[in-house]
Design an enzyme around this catalytic site. Structure first.
Site, PDB file in Angstrom:
ATOM      1  N   CYS A 233      -6.635   6.403  -6.499  1.00 38.12           N
ATOM      2  CA  CYS A 233      -6.047   6.355  -7.168  1.00 38.12           C
ATOM      3  C   CYS A 233      -5.303   7.732  -7.023  1.00 38.12           C
ATOM      4  CB  CYS A 233      -6.090   6.931  -8.612  1.00 38.12           C
ATOM      5  SG  CYS A 233      -7.151   5.203  -9.344  1.00 38.12           S
ATOM      6  N   ALA A 235      -2.329  10.054  -6.666  1.00 36.44           N
ATOM      7  CA  ALA A 235      -1.056  10.665  -6.499  1.00 36.44           C
ATOM      8  C   ALA A 235      -1.628  11.929  -7.254  1.00 36.44           C
ATOM      9  CB  ALA A 235       0.281  10.050  -7.105  1.00 36.44           C
ATOM     10  N   PRO A 236      -1.929  13.039  -7.960  1.00 37.61           N
ATOM     11  CA  PRO A 236      -0.286  14.032  -6.732  1.00 37.61           C
ATOM     12  C   PRO A 236      -0.473  13.887  -5.425  1.00 37.61           C
ATOM     13  CG  PRO A 236      -0.661  15.596  -8.498  1.00 37.61           C
ATOM     14  CD  PRO A 236      -2.071  13.793  -8.531  1.00 37.61           C
ATOM     15  N   GLY A 237      -1.682  13.513  -4.615  1.00 36.12           N
ATOM     16  CA  GLY A 237      -1.750  14.441  -3.599  1.00 36.12           C
ATOM     17  C   GLY A 237      -2.724  15.111  -3.590  1.00 36.12           C
ATOM     18  N   ASN A 238      -2.924  16.158  -3.686  1.00 34.12           N
ATOM     19  CA  ASN A 238      -4.187  17.428  -3.537  1.00 34.12           C
ATOM     20  C   ASN A 238      -5.192  17.055  -2.750  1.00 34.12           C
ATOM     21  OD1 ASN A 238      -2.337  19.557  -3.884  1.00 34.12           O
ATOM     22  ND2 ASN A 238      -2.988  19.931  -6.261  1.00 34.12           N
ATOM     23  N   LYS A 239      -6.231  15.402  -2.842  1.00 41.37           N
ATOM     24  CA  LYS A 239      -7.062  15.563  -2.971  1.00 41.37           C
ATOM     25  C   LYS A 239      -7.278  14.912  -1.728  1.00 41.37           C
ATOM     26  CE  LYS A 239      -9.424  15.351  -7.097  1.00 41.37           C
ATOM     27  NZ  LYS A 239      -8.255  15.470  -7.996  1.00 41.37           N
ATOM     28  N   ASP A 257      -1.265   4.371  -4.882  1.00 39.58           N
ATOM     29  CA  ASP A 257      -0.694   4.463  -6.454  1.00 39.58           C
ATOM     30  C   ASP A 257      -0.234   3.736  -7.092  1.00 39.58           C
ATOM     31  OD1 ASP A 257      -1.764   7.199  -8.269  1.00 39.58           O
ATOM     32  OD2 ASP A 257       0.366   6.523  -9.225  1.00 39.58           O
ATOM     33  N   ARG A 262       5.630   8.887  -8.638  1.00 36.31           N
ATOM     34  CA  ARG A 262       4.471  10.321  -8.459  1.00 36.31           C
ATOM     35  C   ARG A 262       4.102   9.800  -6.907  1.00 36.31           C
ATOM     36  NH1 ARG A 262       0.829  12.324 -11.594  1.00 36.31           N
ATOM     37  NH2 ARG A 262      -0.775  11.364 -10.460  1.00 36.31           N
ATOM     38  N   CYS A 356     -11.354  14.404 -14.554  1.00 38.34           N
ATOM     39  CA  CYS A 356     -10.705  15.405 -14.469  1.00 38.34           C
ATOM     40  C   CYS A 356     -10.945  14.830 -16.205  1.00 38.34           C
ATOM     41  CB  CYS A 356      -9.285  16.019 -15.073  1.00 38.34           C
ATOM     42  SG  CYS A 356      -7.842  14.811 -15.084  1.00 38.34           S
TER      43      CYS A 356
END
Length: 470
Positions: A233, A235-239, A257, A262, A356
């Site tokens: 899953c 987006a948004p893509g930092n990981k 995603d 997104r 989160c």
């Protein structure tokens, strides 16, 4: 003007209940998503204060053609933000009333007996305020290195204090001081609310503004260079960009995603970050076939599914109430399906599950239910033993999971569990299955406490039928 117009449109959409904040921001098609999200978030946070100031100054009565949502965004940036940088004719209208607006702000502070703007915000029960959470900056090793970034900030007048030894040091930062994080080797820590959105390193993708807790899943998954990885899953893509950096762009990341908007924003971000090993798909991860030969070499999966977001600091007024039991049950059903589906990929060796959320239903309960469903095929890995907050003791081995919260870890609220396929192991084999950083951490702990989780502790845990790999 485009920024203020987009922000006003998002505020109007929220009032009409057209969707959640993030959804409306992505649908706006505004190029700088983070800038728009930050402006709307802060305007909403100050909304009651802005209403009071605008009413006192009679702004909307004097300027009948000024749209209310646009007025609120403009007044926020004038009084609490960075000052009006654009706005065209609307900016001119608002600036005509600057003296009156500033006077109303001063009167409001006197009435409420406060001296700073933050004190005007009424504390909301159960909502954690952001100032106690530092600004975390992840060095993007695909484009630069830690030492070069540190040198750059030093040339900009920042004072580098070295690597922190304890988490407590992170909460004492002020002014232009910064530290190297004690757990993550590429993470720099600055005082709360330090803004780097216009910094040239951020614009060029050399640094990523990412909360420390959000960096944990990729760091703990730790796929070796050349691995095939799924970001379920994404987006948004930092990981995703973090994993690409860990892989050194060698290998393959399959990122899925369901939201096309997104995903489009994520694609732009990955290009800026220099992540070239990613294949993006606008597809529901639950529809991906584990037996597809395309994924036959996938040995690592990062699963960060949709959740209640109850761990996010400074939640917005419309999002502050605790999620209903019905919503939690629906989210947990999806999360269990996604985790169980991920464990069905035949070559999978290691998986990081994260949310989160601070809700047990989305965290420990999901992990335990899926572990039971899959029998003895997978076990939890005891990651980062020195981390101060562990999983809730709801099942044997839950202490292997990590929790995070602003008070204990100076981060957003977060949950991470790392699962590893169980293999036949010699009873005398004491080799660790932790990532390299965690192994060092664990070894340091054992030397300090005179044994800690040595072989005897491991045997004791196994007698309790723990699902935790020490």
């Amino acid at each position: 003007m485009a920024l203020y117009s987009a922000a006003a449109s998002v505020l109007a959409g929220l009032q009409r209940r057209d969707g959640a904040l993030k959804t409306l921001v992505y649908k706006s098609r505004f190029q700088n998503v983070k800038q728009l999200y930050a402006l709307v978030s802060e305007t909403l946070r100050y909304s009651p204060v802005l209403d009071s100031i605008m009413d006192g100054a009679a702004l909307l009565k004097a300027e009948k053609k000024l749209p209310p949502h646009l007025a609120k965004v403009l007044v926020y940036d004038l009084l609490f933000g960075k000052g009006l940088k654009c706005g065209g004719r609307w900016k001119v209208l608002v600036l005509k009333h600057r003296a009156r607006l500033q006077a109303e702000l001063a009167r409001l502070k006197v009435r409420r007996k406060v001296s700073c703007n933050e004190d005007l915000l009424a504390p909301t029960e159960g909502v954690i305020q952001a100032p106690q959470v530092p600004r975390y900056v992840r060095v993007n090793t695909l484009k630069t290195c830690k030492d070069d970034v540190i040198d750059y900030f030093k040339r900009q007048g920042y004072s580098y204090l070295g690597r922190a030894d304890r988490m407590e040091e992170l909460s004492s930062l002020s002014g232009k001081q910064f530290l190297l994080d004690p757990h993550l080797p590429e993470l720099l820590v600055f005082p709360p609310q330090t803004d780097f959105h216009e910094n040239r390193l951020y614009v060029a993708g050399h640094i990523i503004l990412q909360d420390k807790a959000s960096c944990l899943p990729a760091f703990l998954l730790s796929p070796p260079s050349g691995s095939h990885v799924i970001d379920a899953c994404a987006a948004p893509g930092n990981k995703t960009s973090h994993m690409a950096a860990i892989l050194k762009n060698k290998g393959q990341i399959f990122a899925f995603d369901l939201d096309p908007n997104r995903l489009a924003t994520m694609s732009t971000m990955l290009v800026r970050a220099g992540a070239s090993c990613c294949e993006l798909a606008n597809q529901d991860f639950l529809t991906v076939d584990p037996s597809d030969p395309k994924y036959s070499h996938v040995t690592y999966i990062l699963l960060d599914p949709s959740c209640s977001g109850s761990g996010m600091v400074n939640r917005l007024p419309a999002e502050e109430s605790a999620p209903s039991s019905e919503r939690l049950r629906a989210l947990a059903r999806f999360q269990r399906k996604a985790l169980s589906h991920a464990l069905r990929f035949p070559a999978l060796q290691r998986l990081a599950y994260s949310t989160c959320s601070v809700q047990q239903e989305e965290n420990e309960d999901v992990v335990w239910d899926v572990l039971q469903e899959h029998g003895t095929a997978f076990r939890l890995v005891n990651v980062l033993p020195s981390w101060p907050q562990r999983g809730l003791a709801t099942f044997p081995g839950a202490e292997c999971c990590l929790r995070a919260c602003p008070a204990a870890t100076l981060t957003n609220g977060f949950f991470v569990a790392v699962l590893e396929r169980q293999q036949e192991r010699n009873s005398q084999d004491s080799s660790s299955s932790l990532p390299a950083e965690a192994e060092v951490d664990s070894g340091a702990e054992r030397s300090q406490d005179g044994g800690g989780r040595g072989p005897r502790a491991v045997r004791k845990t196994r007698r309790k039928k723990s699902r935790c790999v020490k």
